[in-house]
Design an enzyme around this catalytic site. Structure first.
Site, PDB file in Angstrom:
ATOM      1  N   LYS A  46       0.822  -1.214   0.000  1.00  0.00           N
ATOM      2  CA  LYS A  46       0.000   0.000   0.000  1.00  0.00           C
ATOM      3  C   LYS A  46       0.854   1.261   0.000  1.00  0.00           C
ATOM      4  CE  LYS A  46      -0.457   0.379   5.061  1.00  0.00           C
ATOM      5  NZ  LYS A  46      -1.427   0.491   6.178  1.00  0.00           N
ATOM      6  N   LYS A  47       2.110   1.143   0.379  1.00  0.00           N
ATOM      7  CA  LYS A  47       2.972   2.310   0.519  1.00  0.00           C
ATOM      8  C   LYS A  47       3.387   2.925  -0.826  1.00  0.00           C
ATOM      9  CE  LYS A  47       3.514   2.683   5.041  1.00  0.00           C
ATOM     10  NZ  LYS A  47       3.209   3.930   5.781  1.00  0.00           N
ATOM     11  N   ASP A  48       3.089   2.237  -1.922  1.00  0.00           N
ATOM     12  CA  ASP A  48       3.325   2.853  -3.231  1.00  0.00           C
ATOM     13  C   ASP A  48       2.515   4.135  -3.378  1.00  0.00           C
ATOM     14  OD1 ASP A  48       4.786   0.579  -3.684  1.00  0.00           O
ATOM     15  OD2 ASP A  48       3.693  -0.057  -5.465  1.00  0.00           O
ATOM     16  N   SER A 190       3.139   4.416   9.879  1.00  0.00           N
ATOM     17  CA  SER A 190       3.280   5.874   9.875  1.00  0.00           C
ATOM     18  C   SER A 190       1.969   6.537  10.278  1.00  0.00           C
ATOM     19  CB  SER A 190       3.695   6.372   8.493  1.00  0.00           C
ATOM     20  OG  SER A 190       2.643   6.152   7.559  1.00  0.00           O
TER      21      SER A 190
END
Length: 318
Positions: A46-48, A190
């Site tokens: 998902k961090k893309d 984060s």
């Protein structure tokens, strides 16, 4: 559907949503779990999404100059997304990562052209269990290198693009579920996914309840004491620290999960649903199962399956 894309980052987003009917049947719970398959992004996580959003916002504002180096601390997933985006856009990328994270991530980032700086853990840390103290050491390295290399810091803990990227995630959730959403759960790394999705979901329907998921040993948002120095196996999450990006007004409750339960659910996701994912994905589903067994019985819960199990083959997850 996009037939031909010009850049790899154009493949980010628009992930499918899967109804986890085999999981709910296996655990004997009433209700539905709808999972966004975020591990199908090109960087397998998902961090893309925030990687692309942070870079494009910085380019648009002029804060990031053409060809300028980009730096960020990472457990591996944001770094992989940044490796992909920066390579395609012509920015050298440096990833600062704790040695406690799985080595598949470092190898993948290097393969994608990134420079990876591995930071030793604190004296009492355990391999595979990155604590808040470990993360502080990585932060110190990231700050130092940002100054030395005159680099742009893609600060996922503080840049607003980190959560704004997930407005799109929430919009997709709403569209794919026809708006039939009662709850959203997310384990905090984060905090950007929770912040962005919760904000957008509550704008769509103020009655949608948004739950923070935390490791049992590091349930700081639930107001509990940190256990065993906050050590746990859920990589990239639960650093036993308050995350500045998270608006606590969006939190309707906190769910604690154990390493043992998370590992079992993650293995069940692979075996029953064919979704080969990592620890944090299992944590989200584990929390959803808890809710469907209790106060959210019979409801519709949305969540993300965050990254690929391929990133954990060196751990005891599988």
């Amino acid at each position: 559907m996009k037939k031909i894309i010009e850049n790899i980052y154009d493949a980010i987003g628009e992930t499918p949503m899967l109804k986890l009917s085999r999981i709910t049947e296996h655990y004997g719970v009433e209700g539905n779990i709808f999972a966004k398959l975020e591990y199908l992004n090109p960087g397998f996580s998902k961090k893309d999404r925030p990687a692309l959003q942070m870079i494009e916002e910085a380019e648009a504002s002029g804060e990031l100059k053409p060809g300028q180096t980009v730096i960020e601390l990472t457990s591996g997933n944001t770094g992989t997304g940044l490796s992909i985006v920066c390579q395609a856009k012509g920015h050298p990328f440096i990833a600062c990562m704790s040695e406690g994270n799985s080595m598949e991530r470092a190898r993948m980032m290097r393969a994608l052209g990134a420079e990876v700086v591995l930071v030793p853990q604190t004296k009492n840390s355990v391999k595979g269990q990155v604590s808040g103290e470990d993360l502080k050491l990585v932060e110190e390295m990231a700050v130092k290198l940002t100054k030395e290399r005159n680099a742009f810091r893609a600060d996922q803990f503080n840049l607003k693009g980190s959560y704004r990227a997930h407005f799109h995630t929430a919009d997709e959730m709403i569209e794919q579920s026809d708006g039939k959403i009662d709850c959203f759960v997310d384990i905090l790394g984060s905090g950007g996914t929770f912040e962005g999705c919760a904000k957008k979901l509550k704008e769509f329907n103020k009655d949608i309840r948004c739950y923070v998921v935390e490791p049992e040993n590091a349930a700081v948002y639930a107001g509990k004491d940190v256990i065993n120095e906050g050590r746990h196996k859920i990589q990239g999450c639960g650093y036993a620290m308050d995350l500045s990006i998270v608006n606590k007004d969006l939190i309707d409750g906190c769910i604690a999960v154990t390493d043992e339960d998370v590992i079992q659910v993650t293995r069940d996701l692979a075996r029953l649903e064919g979704t080969f994912v990592g620890f944090s994905s299992g944590a989200n589903v584990c929390a959803a199962i808890q809710l469907l067994k209790g106060k959210e019985k019979g409801k519709n819960i949305v969540l993300t399956l965050n990254d690929s199990g391929l990133k954990y083959l060196s751990t005891d997850l599988f």
